[in-house]
Design an enzyme around this catalytic site. Structure first.
Site, PDB file in Angstrom:
ATOM      1  CE  LYS A  29      -4.147  -2.175   0.875  1.00 39.56           C
ATOM      2  NZ  LYS A  29      -3.839  -3.487   1.330  1.00 39.56           N
TER       3      LYS A  29
HETATM    4  C1  PLP Z   1      -4.541  -4.634   0.921  1.00 43.34           C
HETATM    5  C2  PLP Z   1      -3.785  -5.903   0.925  1.00 43.34           C
HETATM    6  C3  PLP Z   1      -4.121  -6.963   0.074  1.00 43.34           C
HETATM    7  C4  PLP Z   1      -5.300  -6.894  -0.861  1.00 43.34           C
HETATM    8  O1  PLP Z   1      -5.125  -5.935  -1.872  1.00 43.34           O
HETATM    9  P1  PLP Z   1      -6.386  -5.409  -2.689  1.00 43.34           P
HETATM   10  O2  PLP Z   1      -5.870  -4.333  -3.547  1.00 43.34           O
HETATM   11  O3  PLP Z   1      -7.361  -4.908  -1.660  1.00 43.34           O
HETATM   12  O4  PLP Z   1      -6.933  -6.565  -3.448  1.00 43.34           O
HETATM   13  C5  PLP Z   1      -3.316  -8.085   0.089  1.00 43.34           C
HETATM   14  N1  PLP Z   1      -2.278  -8.200   0.935  1.00 43.34           N
HETATM   15  C6  PLP Z   1      -1.930  -7.217   1.778  1.00 43.34           C
HETATM   16  C7  PLP Z   1      -0.781  -7.407   2.689  1.00 43.34           C
HETATM   17  C8  PLP Z   1      -2.667  -6.033   1.803  1.00 43.34           C
HETATM   18  O5  PLP Z   1      -2.328  -5.048   2.640  1.00 43.34           O
END
Ligand code: PLP
Length: 459
Positions: A112
Site C-alpha cells: 500500500k
Molecule cells: C490490501 C492488501 C491486500 C489486498 O489488496 P487489494 O488491492 O485490496 O486486493 C493483500 N495483501 C496485503 C498485505 C494487503 O495489505
C-alpha cells in the site's frame, strides 16, 4: 484525460478532481474515459531504467495537466525516497519460472505504500496550490490505514481519520496507526468488522451535507490515484523478465481488487500479460464469482491474512464496468441488487471476466503449509497474504514466467509466521522501536452518527 463514473451519472472530472474526490457522487468509482496504450518500443525502452523513470513513463499519460512533467518527476522521487530498497520493487526467484515481487520495502512494510506515498505527495502539491484543507476518512483492514497515516502525518492541509475493526488487525498494524504523535492523525477503533468500517465510510461520502461540511476526501483503494500508482510495478517486473518480447503472468493476493485491477490496466495499456490470477483466502467471494458468475455476499471469517478478509470487493465494480462495455446503468442496477445479497453477472460480461481473470483460494492450512515449505525450499519467509498468492500461483505455473506479488513483509504478521514456520521475522532496524512507542486511539461504536460526531469534533 477525463475520468467518468462506473455508474454513469456523475460528472466527468480531471485527474486532480478524481483523485481528491475518491468516490463519485452517484456512488460509482472513477475510471479513465479511455486507457492510453504504450507501444512495444516504449515498453522495451523501460529495460534497465530506475523504478522512478518507469513510474513517470507509465503514469504520465493519465494525469493530464494536473502536474508539469518536472513537478510530477519530483513528486515521484519524493514518494519512493523513503523505501528501504534501491530497486523499490525487487524481484526474487522462488522456483523454476516462479518469481516473487517484493512490494514490502516501503515505510509500513506493505504494498500500500507504493500508492499511498505518492498520493500523499500529490495531495500536498494540489492542496498547497489551491489553499484548500481536506478531511481524509478511510477504512482499513490494517495496511491501508497505516500506509495512509504514514503518508499524511504532519501535513498541514489534511486531517486523516482511519477506521479499523477493533481487535481484528495485527499488533504491528495497530501500532503503526496508533503511535504517530502528529495532531492531524486520528486512529478510530470501530466495534465491527472491516465491511462495517468500509460501509460507514461509504455512507459518509453519500451524506452530501457532511461531505461538504468537513471537505471529505478519500484515499481508500477505490481512489483512482492509488490504482494508477500500482500499475507501475507490473511494468518493472514484466520488463525485467523479458517483456515486451515475452509474456509474463501474475498472481495477486486479493481483497478489494485494487492491486489486481492495476494489473488489468497494465494489460490494457499494452503490457503482454498472459494470466492474471486472483488469489483469495477463505473469504472467497471473488473466486466464487469467477467460478459461478454469481456475486453473492457471505459473512466474513477472520483469517491469518486479515488484509484480505472482505465480504464485498469494492474495486470489482471497475472490472464489471469494463465487462459490461462501459454500461453505467447496468453496473448501478447490479450494485443496487448487492444491497439485498448479490446478483448474477450476465453471460457476455461473465465471459469477458473469465477470459481475463483466473482464480484460486487457499485455506488456512494451505497458507501455513506454504509459509513453511517456501522457507525450506527457497529461504524466503512469506507473510500470510503472500503465501496465499504463492499457493494459488503453484496451480497456474507453466511455460510463461509467473510473478507472485508479495504484498507485505513477514514482520508485519509475526505471530502467524512464527506459528507456521517456527521462524521469528524481525522488524527492519528503522522501525525496531515500534513496540515501545505510546499508543493513541479512540474506540467508537459501529454507528454512523457517532463516527461523524467524532470527526466533526476533532477537525
Ligand atoms: C490490501 C492488501 C491486500 C489486498 O489488496 P487489494 O488491492 O485490496 O486486493 C493483500 N495483501 C496485503 C498485505 C494487503 O495489505
Amino acid at each position: 484525460m477525463r475520468y467518468i463514473s462506473t455508474r454513469g451519472t456523475a460528472p466527468a472530472l480531471t485527474f486532480e478532481e478524481a483523485m481528491l474526490t475518491g468516490l463519485a457522487r452517484d456512488g460509482g468509482l472513477y475510471v479513465p474515459e479511455n486507457i492510453p496504450t504504450l507501444t512495444a518500443a516504449q515498453i522495451a525502452d523501460m529495460a534497465g531504467k530506475s523504478y522512478e523513470d518507469v513510474a513517470f513513463a507509465v503514469m504520465r499519460p493519465f494525469i493530464g495537466d494536473t502536474f508539469s512533467d518536472a513537478q510530477f518527476r519530483e513528486l515521484i522521487a519524493k514518494a519512493y525516497a523513503g523505501f528501504g530498497h534501491a530497486a523499490r520493487a525487487p524481484l526474487v526467484q522462488l522456483a523454476p519460472n516462479h518469481f516473487l515481487l517484493e512490494l514490502f520495502h516501503g515505510p509500513t512494510l506493505a504494498f500500500k505504500d507504493f500508492a499511498m506515498q505518492l498520493i500523499g505527495q500529490m495531495f500536498q502539491a494540489a492542496l498547497s496550490r489551491s489553499g484548500d484543507r481536506v478531511t481524509i476518512v478511510g477504512a482499513t483492514s490494517g495496511d491501508t490505514g497505516s500506509a495512509a497515516i504514514e503518508a499524511f502525518r504532519g501535513l498541514s492541509n489534511v486531517d486523516v481519520f482511519i477506521l479499523f475493526p477493533h481487535g481484528r488487525v495485527s499488533e504491528v498494524q495497530r501500532r503503526q496507526m496508533t503511535t504517530p504523535s502528529e495532531s492531524n492523525v486520528h486512529a478510530l477503533a470501530v466495534d465491527g468488522d472491516f465491511d462495517d468500517c468500509q460501509a460507514a465510510v461509504k455512507d459518509m461520502f453519500n451524506d452530501f451535507a457532511f461531505r461538504e461540511d468537513v471537505k471529505l476526501a478519500g484515499v481508500n483503494s477505490i481512489n483512482w490515484g492509488r490504482v494508477l500508482a500500482q500499475v507501475v510495478y507490473y511494468f518493472t517486473a514484466a520488463v525485467s523478465l523479458g517483456a515486451p518480447h515475452r509474456e509474463v503472468s501474475f498472481t495477486v493476493p486479493t481483497g478489494n481488487f485494487g492491486d489486481i485491477f492495476a494489473g488489468y490496466i497494465a494489460k490494457k495499456m499494452g503490457l503482454p500479460i498472459a494470466d492474471l490470477v486472483v488469489a483469495t483466502n477463505r473469504n472467497d467471494i471473488l473466486h466464487r464469482t469467477l467460478e459461478t458468475g454469481a456475486y453473492t455476499k457471505e459473512g466474513v471469517t477472520p483469517t491469518i491474512s486479515p488484509s484480505m478478509d472482505i465480504q464485498v470487493s469494492s474495486n470489482f465494480e471497475r472490472a464489471l464496468f469494463y465487462a459490461y462495455g462501459g454500461d453505467g446503468a447496468t453496473v448501478a442496477a447490479q450494485m443496487d441488487d448487492l444491497k439485498s445479497g448479490g446478483f448474477e453477472i450476465s453471460q457476455g460480461a461473465y465471459q469477458m471476466l473469465q477470459d481475463t481473470f483466473k482464480s484460486g483460494r487457499a485455506s488456512e492450512e494451505d497458507t501455513k503449509a506454504m509459509i513453511k515449505s517456501c522457507r525450506a525450499d527457497s529461504g524466503e519467509l512469506l507473510c500470510p497474504h503472500s503465501a496465499v498468492g504463492v499457493h494459488v500461483a503453484q496451480a497456474h505455473l507453466g511455460a510463461t514466467p509467473m510473478v507472485t506479488l508479495a504484498t507485505a513483509h513477514p514482520a508485519k504478521f509475526p505471530d502467524a509466521v512464527k506459528d507456521a514456520s517456527g521462524v521469528v521475522a524481525p522488524l527492519p532496524p528503522r522501525m525496531a522501536d515500534l513496540y515501545d512507542r505510546p499508543e493513541r486511539v479512540t474506540r467508537v461504536a459501529n454507528d454512523l452518527a457517532a463516527l461523524q460526531a467524532v470527526i466533526k469534533e476533532r477537525i
